[in-house]
Design an enzyme around this catalytic site. Structure first.
Site, PDB file in Angstrom:
ATOM      1  N   GLU A 209       0.885  -1.113  -0.155  1.00  0.00           N
ATOM      2  CA  GLU A 209      -0.102   0.053   0.046  1.00  0.00           C
ATOM      3  C   GLU A 209       0.907   1.296  -0.081  1.00  0.00           C
ATOM      4  O   GLU A 209       1.412   1.639   1.020  1.00  0.00           O
ATOM      5  CB  GLU A 209      -0.924  -0.061   1.424  1.00  0.00           C
ATOM      6  CG  GLU A 209      -1.942  -1.219   1.018  1.00  0.00           C
ATOM      7  CD  GLU A 209      -2.957  -1.069   0.075  1.00  0.00           C
ATOM      8  OE1 GLU A 209      -3.146   0.053  -0.574  1.00  0.00           O
ATOM      9  OE2 GLU A 209      -3.442  -2.071  -0.335  1.00  0.00           O
ATOM     10  N   CYS A 243      -2.343   9.238   2.652  1.00  0.00           N
ATOM     11  CA  CYS A 243      -1.802   8.683   1.445  1.00  0.00           C
ATOM     12  C   CYS A 243      -2.582   8.949   0.135  1.00  0.00           C
ATOM     13  O   CYS A 243      -2.259   9.036  -1.019  1.00  0.00           O
ATOM     14  CB  CYS A 243      -1.469   7.069   1.501  1.00  0.00           C
ATOM     15  SG  CYS A 243      -3.022   6.349   1.998  1.00  0.00           S
TER      16      CYS A 243
END
Length: 456
Positions: A209, A243
């Site tokens: 990720e 993010c």
């Protein structure tokens, strides 16, 4: 030596098959839930010390989301574990076909610092639900949260089942030298490459990720005031250290000036005209990142914010105008409260600009045109995103979350987490009463005709 021992003990514990039972997994999830609730105040205090998060933001983005994921996993676990029937081809008659899931075994979870509690616990929930043993590595950049995580996991689980390993680069390196059955990593692309390289040595499957420069497109048909409000929320949440935060704005040039006024309005409305005095606005994680972000603003046209306080690690919500693709701030993921503004004339220009770079983790589109929605979803590749909002696509257990290309591989949340940490075995159970002779030698023309019929 301690890391070696933990890894070996977990492998031995997994071989006892206790983690594969439904009741074992369910009780583990319930114990984790109760313990998180017990330490809720301590978790929020740790998040404030590490990142300056208010208790509201800490619950909204970390504790609450973790508890929601736990509830969802507990509710659906039995169904996830069931065998799934599949149709059996005529050529395999008589038989039963089904898929059975099993845990990988021992799992390593490496968590980041920006959402240090949630991004540690959510993959752990999936790994435990799937029946694995886990080593969890919290981020050393968030030491107070790391300590609470270790405290919670030590209270809930024996080390041979789930263990937290604190520390920095040395501990990360030692962990990656162990042979795990699965590795789940959340963090930067640079470190992700190292993790993938280490995993490849043992042919260990991974989920990465990562991140990237996630665009936000606003066209002339959008509800500009509402779009600005939702963009400000998504961009400056956690002081931009998200993010999936909108990394840059692509605004259609016909509505640029009007939209920028709304941006400035909502920044003042949410954070006040004097954001330094806002006690609910988070800080930058450390001095290194503070200096990096401040440097990205040097020499740029600042139309809002642009100032900071090094002692407090505070950077005001900032908007930069007159940015081009060659500007320094467009060469890396910002990961801070700075929004560069670029313009476009038509949708193709915006699409082409995005496609020049790596595939982003997220994309946000504000528009009133359904045709525009369909076109962007068809033409542009990205991990996930929102239409007429920002970041909320990751706040659900009913859909998976993950990147594509340089922004990551694999996904999780809800059942996707269970699937990520499970291996699916395809099984054909052949019945013994009838045995069709067609597949056996000697081969004949008659058998060939039947074969063509069966395999149509």
């Amino acid at each position: 030596m301690e890391i070696n021992c933990i890894a070996e003990r977990q492998k031995a514990f997994f071989e006892k098959n206790r983690t594969k039972a439904y009741e074992f997994r369910k009780k583990a999830l319930l114990r984790l839930k109760r313990t998180i609730l017990y330490y809720e105040k301590e978790i929020e205090e740790a998040l404030y010390k590490d990142l300056g998060k208010s208790d509201f933001e800490a619950y909204m983005t970390e504790v609450g989301m973790t508890l929601s994921e736990l509830n969802y996993a507990e509710k659906h676990l039995k169904g996830w574990m069931k065998e799934k029937r599949a149709l059996t081809p005529l050529a395999q008659f008589p038989a039963k076909s089904f898929e059975a899931v099993e845990p990988y075994g021992t799992v390593l979870i490496i968590a980041p610092w920006n959402y240090p509690f949630m991004l540690c616990m959510e993959p752990l929930i999936g790994a435990v639900a799937a029946g694995n043993c886990c080593v969890v590595k919290p981020s050393a950049y968030a030491p107070h949260t790391s300590a609470v995580i270790k405290k919670i996991l030590s209270a809930v689980f024996p080390k041979e089942f789930v263990a937290a390993v604190e520390g920095g680069r040395e501990e990360n390196t030692a962990l990656l030298e162990q042979k795990f059955d699965y590795i789940f990593f959340t963090g930067s692309k640079a470190v992700g490459k190292i993790v993938l390289e280490k995993a490849a040595q043992n042919l260990t499957p991974v989920t990465l990720e990562l991140g990237g420069k996630s665009p936000c497109i606003v066209d002339e048909t959008a509800n500009l005031k509402l779009a600005a409000k939702r963009l400000v929320f998504g961009k400056y949440l956690n002081s931009g250290q998200t993010c999936v935060a909108p990394d840059y704005l692509l605004i259609q040039e016909t509505v640029k000036e009007e939209f920028l006024e709304y941006l400035k309005y909502w920044i003042d409305k949410m954070f006040s005209a004097e954001p330094m005095k806002n006690q609910d606005y988070p800080k930058i994680i450390n001095e290194k990142h503070y200096e990096r972000i401040m440097k990205l603003m040097e020499g740029e046209h600042i139309i809002k914010g642009g100032f900071g306080n090094k002692e407090r690690l505070f950077i005001a919500p900032t908007v930069l105008d007159d940015i081009t693709e060659k500007s320094p701030i467009m060469q890396e993921e910002i990961f801070g409260p700075v929004l560069p503004v670029l313009t476009y004339r038509d949708l193709k220009e915006a699409e082409d600009f995005i496609k020049k770079g790596e595939k982003p983790l997220a994309l946000y589109l504000f528009t009133g045109r359904k045709q525009t929605e369909k076109r962007v979803l068809r033409e542009v590749s990205f991990g996930g995103g929102c239409i007429n909002d920002t970041i909320i696509h990751l706040a659900t257990s009913r859909m998976g979350f993950g990147g594509v290309g340089a922004s990551g591989m694999g996904s999780y949340h809800g059942k996707k987490s269970f699937d990520t940490f499970s291996h699916t075995k395809s099984i054909v159970k052949k019945y013994q009463g009838v045995d069709l002779p067609i597949r056996y030698q000697p081969y004949t023309n008659g058998k060939k005709k039947l074969l063509r019929l069966f395999l149509k």
